[in-house]
Motif scaffolding. Structure first.
Motif, mmCIF file in Angstrom:
data_model
loop_
_atom_site.group_PDB
_atom_site.id
_atom_site.type_symbol
_atom_site.label_atom_id
_atom_site.label_comp_id
_atom_site.label_asym_id
_atom_site.label_seq_id
_atom_site.Cartn_x
_atom_site.Cartn_y
_atom_site.Cartn_z
ATOM 1 N N PHE A 135 0.846 -1.202 0.000
ATOM 2 C CA PHE A 135 0.000 0.000 0.000
ATOM 3 C C PHE A 135 0.876 1.245 0.000
ATOM 4 N N ARG A 136 0.593 2.147 -0.899
ATOM 5 C CA ARG A 136 1.303 3.432 -0.884
ATOM 6 C C ARG A 136 0.291 4.513 -1.176
ATOM 7 N N ASN A 137 0.286 5.518 -0.323
ATOM 8 C CA ASN A 137 -0.679 6.592 -0.496
ATOM 9 C C ASN A 137 -0.166 7.536 -1.579
ATOM 10 N N GLU A 138 -0.107 7.036 -2.795
ATOM 11 C CA GLU A 138 0.452 7.788 -3.918
ATOM 12 C C GLU A 138 -0.292 9.109 -4.077
ATOM 13 N N ILE A 139 0.462 10.178 -4.330
ATOM 14 C CA ILE A 139 -0.160 11.494 -4.433
ATOM 15 C C ILE A 139 -0.979 11.598 -5.717
ATOM 16 N N PHE A 146 -4.377 4.159 -15.297
ATOM 17 C CA PHE A 146 -5.092 2.903 -15.042
ATOM 18 C C PHE A 146 -4.498 2.274 -13.784
ATOM 19 N N THR A 147 -4.116 1.006 -13.809
ATOM 20 C CA THR A 147 -3.600 0.396 -12.571
ATOM 21 C C THR A 147 -2.110 0.656 -12.369
ATOM 22 N N PHE A 148 -1.458 1.365 -13.306
ATOM 23 C CA PHE A 148 0.004 1.499 -13.241
ATOM 24 C C PHE A 148 0.458 2.080 -11.910
ATOM 25 N N ARG A 149 -0.159 3.144 -11.504
ATOM 26 C CA ARG A 149 0.177 3.724 -10.203
ATOM 27 C C ARG A 149 -1.066 3.698 -9.337
ATOM 28 N N SER A 150 -1.174 2.662 -8.509
ATOM 29 C CA SER A 150 -2.336 2.487 -7.646
ATOM 30 C C SER A 150 -1.921 2.720 -6.196
ATOM 31 N N ARG A 151 -2.904 2.798 -5.337
ATOM 32 C CA ARG A 151 -2.577 2.979 -3.918
ATOM 33 C C ARG A 151 -2.544 1.635 -3.194
ATOM 34 N N GLU A 152 -3.205 0.659 -3.760
ATOM 35 C CA GLU A 152 -3.142 -0.702 -3.229
ATOM 36 C C GLU A 152 -2.739 -1.574 -4.411
ATOM 37 N N PHE A 153 -1.681 -2.341 -4.256
ATOM 38 C CA PHE A 153 -1.210 -3.147 -5.384
ATOM 39 C C PHE A 153 -0.519 -4.388 -4.858
ATOM 40 N N GLU A 154 -0.178 -5.278 -5.764
ATOM 41 C CA GLU A 154 0.469 -6.508 -5.326
ATOM 42 C C GLU A 154 1.886 -6.578 -5.862
ATOM 43 N N GLN A 155 2.772 -7.032 -5.019
ATOM 44 C CA GLN A 155 4.173 -7.188 -5.430
ATOM 45 C C GLN A 155 4.555 -8.656 -5.444
ATOM 46 N N MET A 156 5.552 -8.952 -6.251
ATOM 47 C CA MET A 156 6.132 -10.296 -6.304
ATOM 48 C C MET A 156 7.631 -10.060 -6.105
ATOM 49 N N GLY A 160 7.759 2.594 -18.850
ATOM 50 C CA GLY A 160 7.367 2.598 -17.436
ATOM 51 C C GLY A 160 7.898 1.350 -16.741
ATOM 52 N N GLU A 161 8.234 1.504 -15.451
ATOM 53 C CA GLU A 161 8.879 0.397 -14.726
ATOM 54 C C GLU A 161 7.914 -0.751 -14.424
ATOM 55 N N LEU A 162 8.364 -1.964 -14.778
ATOM 56 C CA LEU A 162 7.621 -3.175 -14.418
ATOM 57 C C LEU A 162 8.237 -3.806 -13.180
ATOM 58 N N GLU A 163 9.552 -3.723 -13.120
ATOM 59 C CA GLU A 163 10.274 -4.437 -12.063
ATOM 60 C C GLU A 163 11.630 -3.780 -11.875
ATOM 61 N N GLY A 164 12.084 -3.734 -10.636
ATOM 62 C CA GLY A 164 13.438 -3.245 -10.359
ATOM 63 C C GLY A 164 14.273 -4.389 -9.810
ATOM 64 N N ILE A 165 15.512 -4.480 -10.271
ATOM 65 C CA ILE A 165 16.424 -5.492 -9.725
ATOM 66 C C ILE A 165 17.568 -4.720 -9.083
ATOM 67 N N PRO A 187 15.043 -8.778 -6.866
ATOM 68 C CA PRO A 187 14.151 -8.555 -8.005
ATOM 69 C C PRO A 187 12.739 -8.275 -7.468
ATOM 70 N N SER A 188 12.262 -7.058 -7.686
ATOM 71 C CA SER A 188 10.989 -6.641 -7.112
ATOM 72 C C SER A 188 10.020 -6.247 -8.229
ATOM 73 N N ALA A 189 9.005 -7.087 -8.411
ATOM 74 C CA ALA A 189 8.088 -6.896 -9.539
ATOM 75 C C ALA A 189 6.700 -6.525 -9.030
ATOM 76 N N GLY A 190 5.954 -5.820 -9.865
ATOM 77 C CA GLY A 190 4.576 -5.494 -9.523
ATOM 78 C C GLY A 190 3.638 -6.412 -10.289
ATOM 79 N N ALA A 191 2.774 -7.125 -9.565
ATOM 80 C CA ALA A 191 1.854 -8.051 -10.243
ATOM 81 C C ALA A 191 0.837 -7.283 -11.083
ATOM 82 N N ASP A 192 0.441 -6.115 -10.595
ATOM 83 C CA ASP A 192 -0.571 -5.358 -11.342
ATOM 84 C C ASP A 192 0.036 -4.701 -12.577
ATOM 85 N N ARG A 193 1.256 -4.177 -12.423
ATOM 86 C CA ARG A 193 1.914 -3.581 -13.599
ATOM 87 C C ARG A 193 2.221 -4.646 -14.635
ATOM 88 N N GLY A 194 2.626 -5.831 -14.184
ATOM 89 C CA GLY A 194 2.878 -6.928 -15.115
ATOM 90 C C GLY A 194 1.593 -7.297 -15.838
HETATM 91 P P1 ATP Z 1 7.832 4.141 -9.169
HETATM 92 O O1 ATP Z 1 9.137 4.862 -9.349
HETATM 93 O O2 ATP Z 1 7.109 3.841 -10.453
HETATM 94 O O3 ATP Z 1 6.958 4.737 -8.117
HETATM 95 P P2 ATP Z 1 9.250 2.427 -7.427
HETATM 96 O O4 ATP Z 1 10.624 2.477 -7.999
HETATM 97 O O5 ATP Z 1 8.918 3.237 -6.245
HETATM 98 O O6 ATP Z 1 8.193 2.709 -8.603
HETATM 99 P P3 ATP Z 1 9.624 -0.064 -6.159
HETATM 100 O O7 ATP Z 1 9.618 0.515 -4.806
HETATM 101 O O8 ATP Z 1 10.917 -0.469 -6.764
HETATM 102 O O9 ATP Z 1 8.876 0.946 -7.158
HETATM 103 O O10 ATP Z 1 8.569 -1.252 -6.212
HETATM 104 C C1 ATP Z 1 8.777 -2.420 -6.964
HETATM 105 C C2 ATP Z 1 7.665 -2.657 -7.952
HETATM 106 O O11 ATP Z 1 6.385 -2.519 -7.339
HETATM 107 C C3 ATP Z 1 7.644 -1.650 -9.099
HETATM 108 O O12 ATP Z 1 8.535 -2.037 -10.112
HETATM 109 C C4 ATP Z 1 6.206 -1.738 -9.558
HETATM 110 O O13 ATP Z 1 6.022 -2.847 -10.444
HETATM 111 C C5 ATP Z 1 5.453 -2.017 -8.279
HETATM 112 N N1 ATP Z 1 4.851 -0.764 -7.795
HETATM 113 C C6 ATP Z 1 5.443 0.190 -7.049
HETATM 114 N N2 ATP Z 1 4.589 1.192 -6.799
HETATM 115 C C7 ATP Z 1 3.419 0.858 -7.407
HETATM 116 C C8 ATP Z 1 2.142 1.490 -7.506
HETATM 117 N N3 ATP Z 1 1.881 2.645 -6.920
HETATM 118 N N4 ATP Z 1 1.180 0.855 -8.209
HETATM 119 C C9 ATP Z 1 1.406 -0.337 -8.812
HETATM 120 N N5 ATP Z 1 2.591 -0.970 -8.743
HETATM 121 C C10 ATP Z 1 3.591 -0.391 -8.049
#
Ligand code: ATP
Length: 536
Positions: free
Chosen positions: A247-251, A256-266, A335-340, A400-407
């Motif tokens: 959960f991130r209280n994104e400003i 769409f779901t790319f930047r959500s406030r509740e999301f799933e990570q893998m 746009g970022e899908l995953e950070g390693i 390796p930190s991936a977002g299930a929703d972004r994927g």
């Molecule tokens: P961004 O710069 O886009 O905010 P981040 O670098 O803060 O992303 P990380 O903290 O590295 O993201 O999180 C790992 C992964 O979690 C991201 O690659 C992304 O797939 C997913 N993720 C992060 N924030 C969100 C969000 N607000 N909504 C959906 N997925 C997210």
């Protein structure tokens, strides 16, 4: 691809809905519908199977420095508040924001860019949120408007210096023209926003009982490192994986779901010896990149972006992002899908000793005004002893930190196609087809009786039930068969099986391929094997 078409397909066919839509929706929250839930589960299951449960702990996978083990965890969303203080999220997990009193809009301080411009004896700092490529045109337009000039007067404007982010310049706010303002000085001073959602533990809890919804799943893995080592027989190198909500209280939730406030990570935290950590970093970068290709993302839309030295977190010696050219981004942007990330021993050391001071080299515990650690660690020994060599060390971590929703969103974007296919009368019509990789397709096969009589439904139902034992299958006997195909094309179902007149004579059915539209006949008793073979 037009993003609006995908968004409307997602709602129409039940991939994604706005959360609480009947109440007007809630910004930054999304619900997966009947097709979407299957798709997202398949993405998560493919990840778990490929990274964890299907991993061969004994052999050396191609590209890996040596054999390694993998295991999983499923941690609580709410953790001890100290976790976030020590991890740095409590202090650092914020963005500076400015509000505009005139437009009532809120901007990330470092996203607002501006340039000094003067006309006669007045000098202002004109700002915009436009992309850098278009910003000069915006600056000019805004400046002309502000000074009440016309396009032909543009050369009377005097520009001073390059465009910079508001965060860098800090001009007196009274001279700033906000991105959507007509008057000067409407922006507030930057304010800090903590992106963690706060909650209270216990019915009668007060501020001292406050806790946070986790902003990442990784910390649950770090704090369980010792539990895993002590309770299972894993030895370094090994990885711990977790899939779960963050959960991130994104400003500004958007796209769409790319930047959500509740999301799933893998996420995987991979623990290794410091000497081999760079080889492991390379391995995981390449391994994770290939995973997206294997599941159907196109090479042209996917890129690996290695961070520059000035972009790296203070503890990281290497970070790469796997990025996708989402259709809602301007051409050429990803746009970022995953950070390693190569995180060194930062996390385990922090949880042992206390929050580390990013300004120190080598990293030291950050001290408070009283000279004591600002945020205390657990005091537990999280180092690792190699039983063969007796060497004791704090493992380094590759994450390796991936977002299930972004994927899932990338797979949806990639899958969307429009092409021409014949309708029931043989006339060519535009069809929308979701070309998902069969592994992630929500429905694997659909079964249709050509007509609702002559014993066709009975045979179709028999096939449907046999398929259901192995996969998500769908039975449909309503309407013209062409329309039934169309519905399955939109759902991304790779195979449609039709029981027709010939079936009654020779017990064969047609199988139709979603992408090639090719049709061929197989025996009723061979359908399950045939489909299983093709979707595996
Ligand atoms: P961004 O710069 O886009 O905010 P981040 O670098 O803060 O992303 P990380 O903290 O590295 O993201 O999180 C790992 C992964 O979690 C991201 O690659 C992304 O797939 C997913 N993720 C992060 N924030 C969100 C969000 N607000 N909504 C959906 N997925 C997210």
């Amino acid at each position: 691809m037009d993003m609006d078409k995908l968004v409307s397909l997602c709602k129409r066919r039940g991939f994604l809905f706005q959360s609480s839509e009947i109440y007007g929706g809630l910004n930054g929250f999304w619900d997966y519908g009947p097709l979407g839930v299957e798709l997202k589960r398949n993405v998560k299951e493919a990840w778990w199977r490929d990274m964890v449960s299907g991993h061969d702990d004994i052999g050396v996978p191609p590209g890996a420095p040596e054999a390694y083990e993998m295991c999983g965890l499923d941690c609580a969303i709410i953790m001890h508040p100290q976790v976030w203080k020590v991890s740095g999220h409590y202090d650092l997990f914020h963005d500076f924001m400015v509000d505009c009193r005139e437009s009532k809009k809120r901007y990330r301080h470092d996203h607002v860019r501006g340039r000094w411009v003067s006309y006669r004896d007045q000098k202002i700092f004109v700002t915009t949120m436009a992309e850098p490529d278009h910003e000069q045109a915006e600056f000019q337009q805004k400046a002309l408007k502000f000074f009440n000039l016309r396009g032909k007067d543009a050369e009377q404007l005097q520009w001073d210096g390059e465009a910079v982010s508001l965060g860098k310049l800090k001009p007196p706010t009274s001279e700033v023209l906000g991105p959507d303002a007509k008057a000067l000085g409407t922006l507030t001073d930057p304010r800090e926003f903590n992106l963690m959602f706060k909650t209270i533990i216990g019915a009668l809890g007060d501020e001292t009982d406050s806790a946070f919804l986790r902003p990442e799943t990784a910390q649950g893995i770090f704090v369980n490192f010792k539990n895993v080592v002590d309770s299972s027989r894993v030895s370094v190198p090994f990885g711990i994986a977790q899939v779960g909500k963050s959960f991130r209280n994104e400003i500004t939730p958007r796209n769409f779901t790319f930047r959500s406030r509740e999301f799933e990570q893998m996420e995987i935290e991979f623990f290794c010896h410091p000497n081999s950590s760079h080889a492991w970093y390379q391995y995981w970068r390449d391994r994770r990149f290939q995973w997206y290709l294997d599941l159907g993302l196109s090479r042209e839309r996917l890129q690996m972006r290695e961070h520059h030295a000035d972009e790296l977190s203070h503890y990281s010696t290497g970070t790469a992002d796997i990025e996708y050219a989402f259709p809602f981004l301007p051409p050429g942007e990803f746009g970022e899908l995953e950070g390693i990330a190569h995180r060194g021993d930062f996390d385990l050391r922090s949880h042992m000793e206390g929050k580390l001071d990013p300004a120190t080299r080598p990293l030291q515990v950050e001290l408070g005004p009283d000279g004591k650690p600002k945020w205390r660690g657990s005091g537990k020994d999280l180092s690792y002893r190699n039983e063969l060599t007796n060497e004791k060390y704090i493992p380094h971590v590759i994450e390796p930190s991936a977002g299930a929703d972004r994927g899932t969103l990338a797979f949806l974007c990639e899958a969307y196609h429009e092409d021409q296919a014949p309708d029931d009368k043989g006339e060519m019509q535009t069809r929308v087809v979701m070309k998902f990789h069969p592994r992630i397709a929500p429905i694997k096969a659909a079964v249709f009786p050509l007509v609702k009589k002559d014993g066709m439904p009975e045979i179709a139902q028999e096939i449907y039930r046999a398929l259901k034992k192995h996969m998500v299958a769908y039975y449909d006997e309503k309407g013209a068969v062409g329309r039934r195909y169309r519905r399955q094309d939109e759902a991304g179902t790779p195979y449609c099986i039709t029981v027709d007149g010939q079936t009654l004579q020779d017990r064969t059915v047609t199988i139709r391929d979603r992408d090639t539209l090719e049709q061929w006949r197989v025996k009723v008793d061979d359908v399950v094997d045939e489909i299983r073979k093709r979707i595996s």
